[in-house]
Design a protein around this motif. Structure first.
Motif, mmCIF file in Angstrom:
data_model
loop_
_atom_site.group_PDB
_atom_site.id
_atom_site.type_symbol
_atom_site.label_atom_id
_atom_site.label_comp_id
_atom_site.label_asym_id
_atom_site.label_seq_id
_atom_site.Cartn_x
_atom_site.Cartn_y
_atom_site.Cartn_z
ATOM 1 N N ALA A 1 70.204 12.292 43.511
ATOM 2 C CA ALA A 1 69.124 12.065 44.475
ATOM 3 C C ALA A 1 69.672 11.488 45.780
ATOM 4 C CB ALA A 1 68.080 11.125 43.876
ATOM 5 N N PHE B 1 65.523 3.058 46.761
ATOM 6 C CA PHE B 1 64.902 4.363 46.998
ATOM 7 C C PHE B 1 63.523 4.196 47.651
ATOM 8 C CE2 PHE B 1 67.922 6.098 43.796
ATOM 9 C CZ PHE B 1 68.416 7.137 44.567
ATOM 10 N N GLY C 1 65.948 15.936 46.820
ATOM 11 C CA GLY C 1 66.131 14.496 46.949
ATOM 12 C C GLY C 1 64.881 13.720 46.589
ATOM 13 N N CYS D 1 67.511 20.422 50.177
ATOM 14 C CA CYS D 1 67.990 19.071 49.884
ATOM 15 C C CYS D 1 66.871 18.039 49.995
ATOM 16 C CB CYS D 1 69.135 18.708 50.841
ATOM 17 S SG CYS D 1 70.664 19.620 50.542
ATOM 18 N N VAL E 1 71.165 11.187 37.673
ATOM 19 C CA VAL E 1 70.035 11.654 38.490
ATOM 20 C C VAL E 1 69.954 10.848 39.779
ATOM 21 C CG1 VAL E 1 67.514 11.760 38.609
ATOM 22 C CG2 VAL E 1 68.694 12.602 36.580
ATOM 23 N N LEU F 1 64.233 14.227 42.625
ATOM 24 C CA LEU F 1 65.170 13.490 41.786
ATOM 25 C C LEU F 1 65.000 11.979 41.928
ATOM 26 C CD1 LEU F 1 68.392 15.652 42.247
ATOM 27 C CD2 LEU F 1 66.906 15.519 40.239
ATOM 28 N N ALA F 2 64.620 11.514 43.107
ATOM 29 C CA ALA F 2 64.366 10.075 43.279
ATOM 30 C C ALA F 2 63.194 9.626 42.416
ATOM 31 C CB ALA F 2 64.106 9.757 44.747
ATOM 32 N N ARG F 3 62.170 10.460 42.325
ATOM 33 C CA ARG F 3 61.029 10.115 41.474
ATOM 34 C C ARG F 3 61.408 10.155 39.998
ATOM 35 N NH1 ARG F 3 55.406 12.530 44.008
ATOM 36 N NH2 ARG F 3 55.595 11.516 46.054
ATOM 37 N N GLN G 1 69.681 13.355 49.460
ATOM 38 C CA GLN G 1 69.036 12.712 50.592
ATOM 39 C C GLN G 1 70.003 12.531 51.757
ATOM 40 O OE1 GLN G 1 67.173 9.079 49.301
ATOM 41 N NE2 GLN G 1 65.695 10.120 47.990
#
Length: 226
Positions: free
Chosen positions: A199, A85, A171, A167, A195, A174-176, A203
């Motif tokens: 994410a 990520f 994205g 999105c 999650v 949710l990545a964090r 993305q």
């Protein structure tokens, strides 16, 4: 150099293609659009691959129990995805720089009137709070001003831009959450994997929708210059 529209060889001192009559400025704009389109496709491919790989991680967790669950092994297995990520974020930043250059030219070439000064094409991404709502408005404005659209077509373009920006925000968020998540318990591990999958999916979808807008805007503006 070859013409980006028809492929005919154009002398460097000639401003227009002798075969199709395309202006050099439009040729350069199309080349930048193609580069942005391909980079976005690569971003989408990496994100999609990460999501599919994370889905495989979720399978053993479904059959695990609180007695057989190993937090250390799960943490080691998920650690590389945090790096993935991070790499995706770096790639997105590089793609974003080229995208800003493309959007700057697209905004300048699109017929007005424009609601915002051209400087906001760059500042809109950098100013806090403003960057949550202004970038999609600018992209939508460039898109609908680049062609002759009916009301239904304008609404469809607006839906694509709105879906793209939603999105993007989901994205990133949710990545964090995934990178900051805990795997101390089985429930937390399952939640963190889900999650991460979400994410990656958002993305990949954001990159695909952005590809659609870049393709359409570039096509419309290049067609206007021929």
């Amino acid at each position: 150099m070859p013409c980006a529209l028809c492929g005919d060889i154009i002398p460097t001192e000639v401003a227009r293609c002798p075969a199709c009559g395309a202006w050099a400025r439009r040729r350069d704009f199309r080349a930048v659009g193609v580069a942005v389109f391909m980079l976005l496709g690569f971003n989408a491919f990496i994100a999609l691959g990460s999501g599919i790989s994370l889905l495989r991680m979720a399978r053993p967790l479904r059959g695990a129990t609180h007695d057989t669950y190993d937090p250390g092994a799960t943490d080691r297995a998920l650690a590389p995805y945090s790096d993935v990520f991070l790499i995706c974020s770096i790639m997105a930043a590089v793609t974003g720089l080229l995208y800003l250059g493309w959007l700057w030219r697209a905004y300048r070439q699109s017929p007005g009137p424009h609601r915002h000064h051209r400087a906001w094409v760059v500042l809109g991404w950098l100013c806090p709070i403003v960057n949550l709502w202004l970038p999609p408005r600018l992209v939508y404005e460039v898109w609908v001003n680049s062609g002759r659209y009916r009301t239904a077509e304008r609404q469809a373009a607006g839906l694509v831009v709105a879906a793209w920006w939603t999105c993007v925000l989901l994205g990133v968020l949710l990545a964090r959450v995934f990178t900051a998540g805990s795997v101390e318990t089985l429930a937390e591990a399952r939640f963190d994997v889900h999650v991460g999958v979400a994410a990656a999916a958002f993305q990949a979808l954001a990159a695909a929708l952005c590809m659609a807008s870049v393709f359409q805007i570039t096509r419309l503006q290049v067609a206007r210059g021929t």
